[in-house]
Design a protein around this motif. Structure first.
Motif, short mmCIF file in Angstrom:
data_model
loop_
_atom_site.label_atom_id
_atom_site.label_comp_id
_atom_site.label_asym_id
_atom_site.label_seq_id
_atom_site.Cartn_x
_atom_site.Cartn_y
_atom_site.Cartn_z
N SER A 146 0.68 -1.27 -0.06
CA SER A 146 0.00 0.13 0.02
C SER A 146 0.97 1.39 0.09
N VAL A 147 1.83 1.48 0.97
CA VAL A 147 2.68 2.55 0.97
C VAL A 147 3.52 2.59 -0.21
N ALA A 148 4.13 1.54 -0.80
CA ALA A 148 4.82 1.71 -2.07
C ALA A 148 4.11 1.99 -3.18
N LEU A 149 2.77 1.53 -3.27
CA LEU A 149 2.05 1.97 -4.65
C LEU A 149 1.73 3.35 -4.49
N GLY A 165 -2.21 -1.52 -14.45
CA GLY A 165 -3.11 -2.56 -13.55
C GLY A 165 -2.59 -2.46 -11.98
N ALA A 166 -1.84 -1.87 -11.55
CA ALA A 166 -1.28 -1.84 -10.24
C ALA A 166 -2.37 -1.16 -9.47
N ARG A 167 -3.47 -1.32 -9.69
CA ARG A 167 -4.47 -0.47 -8.80
C ARG A 167 -4.74 -1.14 -7.54
N GLN A 168 -4.97 -0.18 -6.43
CA GLN A 168 -5.18 -0.59 -5.22
C GLN A 168 -6.71 0.08 -4.49
N ASP A 169 -7.16 -0.47 -3.68
CA ASP A 169 -8.24 0.15 -2.95
C ASP A 169 -8.13 0.21 -1.67
N ALA A 170 -9.05 0.51 -0.83
CA ALA A 170 -8.89 0.31 0.69
C ALA A 170 -8.80 -1.30 1.13
#
Length: 181
Positions: A146-149, A165-170
């Motif tokens: 999470s922090v790196a992205l 494509g390196a998406r991230q949500d909660a």
């Protein structure tokens, strides 16, 4: 001179380029990566009879990660400069990991964050596999990802990261990549 195990020699021939790419992405310098990989393969050779048939890639990745952290700690204490040196060019094809902007963004991360992203998104390991390789908890993998992205988004821009494509949500990156990943 000792005879080299033919299985070990075949493993090195077949996996060396892939392992070197991982090492380069972890440490950010092709020459340091070559040294790091060579040292890791020497360690693997010493333990080949014990490790050889049982996931040698995981063993080598763990060595690369731990040795890179050790190197980073030593050089961080030794080298203090006013300017960040220009990164050296990599010697691979035009794949995404070759891009100067990605390399520069990866260098903005801590070694642990860099290792997590390399293992999760280049190596395509699950959170559990990444935690095992790094010797950390799954929660640490999630938080470091999470922090790196977030840092990658800051450096590259949100659109750049999301387009690839390196998406991230909660709920974490695994929800974007399929169940169980």
């Amino acid at each position: 001179m000792a005879q080299v195990d033919p299985d070990f020699a075949a493993y090195v021939r077949g996996r060396q380029a892939h392992l070197l790419r991982i090492a380069v992405l972890m440490c950010g310098d092709v020459h340091q990566a070559e040294d790091l990989l060579q040292e890791a393969l020497v360690k693997l050779a010493r333990h080949w009879s014990r490790v050889g048939g049982d996931r040698p890639d995981a063993y080598v990745r763990r060595i690369l990660y731990h040795d890179n952290i050790t190197r980073w700690r030593r050089t961080r204490l030794e080298t203090v400069t006013e300017e960040v040196p220009e990164p050296r060019g990599m010697q691979f094809g035009p794949a995404w990991e070759d891009r100067a902007d990605v390399r520069a963004a990866l260098q903005e991360l801590t070694p642990k964050q860099r290792a997590v992203l390399v293992l999760r998104f280049l190596e395509d390991l699950t959170q559990e596999q990444t935690a095992e390789v790094l010797g950390v908890s799954v929660g640490t993998v999630k938080s470091q990802t999470s922090v790196a992205l977030a840092r990658m988004r800051d450096v590259l821009g949100t659109e750049w990261v999301e387009e690839r494509g390196a998406r991230q949500d909660a709920t974490g990156p695994d929800t974007q990549r399929g169940a169980g990943r």
